[in-house]
Scaffold this motif. Structure first.
Motif, mmCIF file in Angstrom:
data_model
loop_
_atom_site.group_PDB
_atom_site.id
_atom_site.type_symbol
_atom_site.label_atom_id
_atom_site.label_comp_id
_atom_site.label_asym_id
_atom_site.label_seq_id
_atom_site.Cartn_x
_atom_site.Cartn_y
_atom_site.Cartn_z
ATOM 1 N N ILE A 6 0.831 -1.207 0.000
ATOM 2 C CA ILE A 6 0.000 0.000 0.000
ATOM 3 C C ILE A 6 0.863 1.254 0.000
ATOM 4 C CG2 ILE A 6 -1.687 1.338 1.344
ATOM 5 C CD1 ILE A 6 -2.862 -1.308 2.319
ATOM 6 N N LEU A 7 1.929 1.255 0.812
ATOM 7 C CA LEU A 7 2.824 2.411 0.876
ATOM 8 C C LEU A 7 3.552 2.629 -0.447
ATOM 9 C CD1 LEU A 7 4.336 1.959 4.452
ATOM 10 C CD2 LEU A 7 2.629 3.625 3.721
ATOM 11 N N ASP A 8 3.908 1.537 -1.133
ATOM 12 C CA ASP A 8 4.534 1.657 -2.448
ATOM 13 C C ASP A 8 3.572 2.300 -3.439
ATOM 14 O OD1 ASP A 8 6.921 0.585 -1.639
ATOM 15 O OD2 ASP A 8 6.423 -1.465 -2.247
ATOM 16 N N SER B 36 3.438 5.967 -2.727
ATOM 17 C CA SER B 36 4.653 6.632 -3.193
ATOM 18 C C SER B 36 4.628 6.864 -4.699
ATOM 19 C CB SER B 36 5.875 5.792 -2.811
ATOM 20 O OG SER B 36 7.060 6.399 -3.249
ATOM 21 N N LYS B 37 4.035 5.912 -5.441
ATOM 22 C CA LYS B 37 4.021 6.010 -6.901
ATOM 23 C C LYS B 37 2.861 6.860 -7.417
ATOM 24 C CE LYS B 37 6.245 1.491 -7.562
ATOM 25 N NZ LYS B 37 6.051 0.103 -8.029
ATOM 26 N N SER B 38 1.673 6.670 -6.824
ATOM 27 C CA SER B 38 0.472 7.294 -7.394
ATOM 28 C C SER B 38 -0.253 8.249 -6.474
ATOM 29 C CB SER B 38 -0.500 6.190 -7.849
ATOM 30 O OG SER B 38 0.142 5.261 -8.682
ATOM 31 N N GLY B 39 0.187 8.363 -5.206
ATOM 32 C CA GLY B 39 -0.487 9.263 -4.270
ATOM 33 C C GLY B 39 -1.545 8.555 -3.443
ATOM 34 N N TYR B 40 -1.887 9.190 -2.337
ATOM 35 C CA TYR B 40 -2.828 8.585 -1.380
ATOM 36 C C TYR B 40 -4.214 8.367 -1.988
ATOM 37 C CZ TYR B 40 -5.431 8.033 3.016
ATOM 38 O OH TYR B 40 -6.236 7.564 4.022
ATOM 39 N N GLU B 41 -4.646 9.284 -2.853
ATOM 40 C CA GLU B 41 -5.995 9.200 -3.420
ATOM 41 C C GLU B 41 -6.147 8.039 -4.381
ATOM 42 O OE1 GLU B 41 -8.522 10.814 -2.352
ATOM 43 O OE2 GLU B 41 -7.222 11.849 -0.935
ATOM 44 N N SER B 42 -5.055 7.415 -4.801
ATOM 45 C CA SER B 42 -5.153 6.271 -5.703
ATOM 46 C C SER B 42 -5.574 4.998 -4.979
ATOM 47 C CB SER B 42 -3.804 6.037 -6.398
ATOM 48 O OG SER B 42 -2.822 5.624 -5.460
ATOM 49 N N LEU B 43 -5.551 5.027 -3.632
ATOM 50 C CA LEU B 43 -5.936 3.849 -2.858
ATOM 51 C C LEU B 43 -7.440 3.633 -2.908
ATOM 52 C CD1 LEU B 43 -3.798 4.285 0.404
ATOM 53 C CD2 LEU B 43 -3.195 3.069 -1.685
ATOM 54 N N SER B 44 -7.816 2.363 -2.848
ATOM 55 C CA SER B 44 -9.232 2.031 -2.740
ATOM 56 C C SER B 44 -9.675 2.272 -1.296
ATOM 57 C CB SER B 44 -9.469 0.563 -3.107
ATOM 58 O OG SER B 44 -8.817 -0.288 -2.174
ATOM 59 N N GLU C 196 -10.960 0.180 0.706
ATOM 60 C CA GLU C 196 -10.492 -0.950 1.525
ATOM 61 C C GLU C 196 -9.038 -0.766 1.927
ATOM 62 O OE1 GLU C 196 -9.839 -5.810 1.176
ATOM 63 O OE2 GLU C 196 -10.697 -4.672 -0.500
ATOM 64 N N GLU C 197 -8.212 -0.296 0.984
ATOM 65 C CA GLU C 197 -6.794 -0.086 1.285
ATOM 66 C C GLU C 197 -6.597 1.054 2.278
ATOM 67 O OE1 GLU C 197 -4.605 -1.474 -2.877
ATOM 68 O OE2 GLU C 197 -5.602 0.495 -2.751
ATOM 69 N N LYS C 198 -7.376 2.146 2.138
ATOM 70 C CA LYS C 198 -7.291 3.260 3.086
ATOM 71 C C LYS C 198 -7.685 2.808 4.486
ATOM 72 C CE LYS C 198 -8.188 6.989 -0.233
ATOM 73 N NZ LYS C 198 -9.130 8.050 -0.656
ATOM 74 N N ASP C 199 -8.773 2.030 4.575
ATOM 75 C CA ASP C 199 -9.226 1.531 5.878
ATOM 76 C C ASP C 199 -8.186 0.610 6.500
ATOM 77 O OD1 ASP C 199 -11.554 2.939 5.612
ATOM 78 O OD2 ASP C 199 -12.750 1.242 4.894
ATOM 79 N N TYR C 200 -7.586 -0.236 5.675
ATOM 80 C CA TYR C 200 -6.586 -1.176 6.184
ATOM 81 C C TYR C 200 -5.370 -0.428 6.733
ATOM 82 C CZ TYR C 200 -3.727 -5.401 6.441
ATOM 83 O OH TYR C 200 -2.969 -6.445 6.900
ATOM 84 N N LEU C 201 -4.918 0.604 5.983
ATOM 85 C CA LEU C 201 -3.763 1.389 6.421
ATOM 86 C C LEU C 201 -4.086 2.170 7.680
ATOM 87 C CD1 LEU C 201 -0.860 2.227 5.705
ATOM 88 C CD2 LEU C 201 -1.813 4.131 4.404
ATOM 89 N N PHE C 202 -5.298 2.724 7.756
ATOM 90 C CA PHE C 202 -5.711 3.483 8.925
ATOM 91 C C PHE C 202 -5.749 2.585 10.165
ATOM 92 C CE2 PHE C 202 -9.119 5.049 11.752
ATOM 93 C CZ PHE C 202 -8.586 6.286 12.071
ATOM 94 N N ASN C 203 -6.348 1.393 10.042
ATOM 95 C CA ASN C 203 -6.438 0.464 11.179
ATOM 96 C C ASN C 203 -5.072 -0.055 11.582
ATOM 97 O OD1 ASN C 203 -9.251 0.640 11.392
ATOM 98 N ND2 ASN C 203 -9.557 -0.911 9.802
ATOM 99 N N ALA C 204 -4.204 -0.239 10.589
ATOM 100 C CA ALA C 204 -2.829 -0.702 10.893
ATOM 101 C C ALA C 204 -2.068 0.355 11.661
ATOM 102 C CB ALA C 204 -2.085 -1.046 9.602
ATOM 103 N N GLY C 205 -2.314 1.630 11.322
ATOM 104 C CA GLY C 205 -1.680 2.740 12.040
ATOM 105 C C GLY C 205 -2.118 2.808 13.469
ATOM 106 N N LYS C 206 -3.419 2.563 13.732
ATOM 107 C CA LYS C 206 -3.928 2.610 15.102
ATOM 108 C C LYS C 206 -3.384 1.463 15.933
ATOM 109 C CE LYS C 206 -8.347 2.690 14.326
ATOM 110 N NZ LYS C 206 -9.796 2.784 14.648
ATOM 111 N N ASP C 207 -3.135 0.297 15.315
ATOM 112 C CA ASP C 207 -2.683 -0.879 16.063
ATOM 113 C C ASP C 207 -1.189 -0.914 16.235
ATOM 114 O OD1 ASP C 207 -5.292 -1.700 16.205
ATOM 115 O OD2 ASP C 207 -5.173 -2.972 14.405
ATOM 116 N N SER C 208 -0.452 -0.108 15.433
ATOM 117 C CA SER C 208 1.012 -0.191 15.487
ATOM 118 C C SER C 208 1.567 0.506 16.712
ATOM 119 C CB SER C 208 1.603 0.434 14.227
ATOM 120 O OG SER C 208 1.258 1.788 14.143
#
Length: 301
Positions: free
Chosen positions: A274-276, A279-287, A289-301
């Motif tokens: 997701i981070l790659d 880096s290549k296409s910007g945050y808005e290119s995420l679906s 589901e991918e935004k939610d996954y990254l957000f939840n991963a940030g809260k749990d890390s």
């Protein structure tokens, strides 16, 4: 009682960014009102909480390495409060803090914020005791700028190609971060050198923190542990009269270790992918589901 409870509820429901803005604003207002109401010099409180440049003075006020970041004024030692100082800091904190909290939880935000303030203070004190140009300057440091710069440069480093809207244009975050760093560098000889040096200290902390975190190492973990212990020390311990014992299913150490390792590696691989993509296409290119996954991963890390 109703109004008081309502205020407490609204404060409790705020994000950590909102709470930091409220705390800074309340301290700014109190720093105006209290000296006026009690006929005190306008800089009465500043002299206790600002960060002095001399080591000998700092030793007598070690708390100032953090407290300086909660006071705002124009003209240190002259006591002239200046609303634009705090207003600009809080606007920038709101902008960068919202992006930060889309990636990570509030505790990591506080790590970067306070460590940025500390690093800004270190840069200030060391510079004024190392460089001859500052030896004869009598000054102190106040303002949240170093902490705010740490948050800003952190997000600009962690997701550099993410674009944000500024007026009529989309601008990549790393352009914004680079602009502020260069602005501080070129302004050092022309006034408020201590403030600009502190900004660079905060920026350095934010940059290094983000780079190390991208590599999988949280350099602020030790600070978070210290803060957690301090908070738990002041919390009353609750004793439970009952003790419940659970019988767990027997699992071999080898099986548990393999399972945990596999799950962790799979989880990290998905985050890296997701981070790659960011880096290549910007945050808005995420679906979504991918935004939610990254957000939840940030809260749990």
């Amino acid at each position: 009682m109703g109004i008081s409870n309502d205020i407490r509820y609204k404060y409790a429901s705020m994000s950590v960014v909102g709470k930091m803005i409220v705390i800074n604003t309340v301290i700014f207002i109190l720093n105006i009102l209290l000296p006026f109401l009690f006929s005190l010099p306008q800089d009465f409180f500043l002299k206790w909480f600002e960060l002095p440049k001399q080591f000998s003075e700092f030793i007598t006020r070690p708390w100032s390495i953090i407290t300086y970041a909660f006071f705002h004024a124009d003209g240190i030692g002259q006591g002239r409060l200046y609303i634009w100082h705090i207003l600009w800091n809080m606007v920038l904190l709101y902008f960068s803090g919202r992006i930060f909290l889309n990636l990570f939880r509030g505790r990591r935000f506080l790590n970067v914020y306070f460590l940025g303030a500390i690093m800004g203070g270190v840069f200030f004190v060391l510079s004024y005791n190392m460089f001859p140009a500052f030896f004869q300057v009598n000054t102190s440091l106040i303002g949240a700028s170093a902490a705010v710069m740490a948050i800003l440069i952190f997000v600009c480093t962690y997701i550099p190609n993410q674009e944000t809207r500024i007026l009529f244009f989309n601008v990549k975050l790393w352009y914004i971060g680079g602009f502020f760093v260069i602005l501080d560098l070129v302004q050092i000889p022309f006034g408020n050198a201590g403030g600009h040096l502190a900004h660079l200290g905060g920026a350095t902390l934010g940059f290094v923190y983000a780079k190390k975190l991208y590599e999988g190492k949280d350099i602020g973990e030790w600070f978070e542990k210290i803060m957690s212990r301090m908070v738990s020390f002041f919390k009353p311990k609750k004793k439970s009269p009952l003790k419940t014992v659970y019988k767990k299913e027997k699992v071999t150490a080898t099986t548990a270790s393999y399972s945990a390792s596999y799950t962790k590696n799979e989880h990290q691989q998905k985050i890296d992918d997701i981070l790659d993509k960011i880096s290549k296409s910007g945050y808005e290119s995420l679906s979504k589901e991918e935004k939610d996954y990254l957000f939840n991963a940030g809260k749990d890390s």
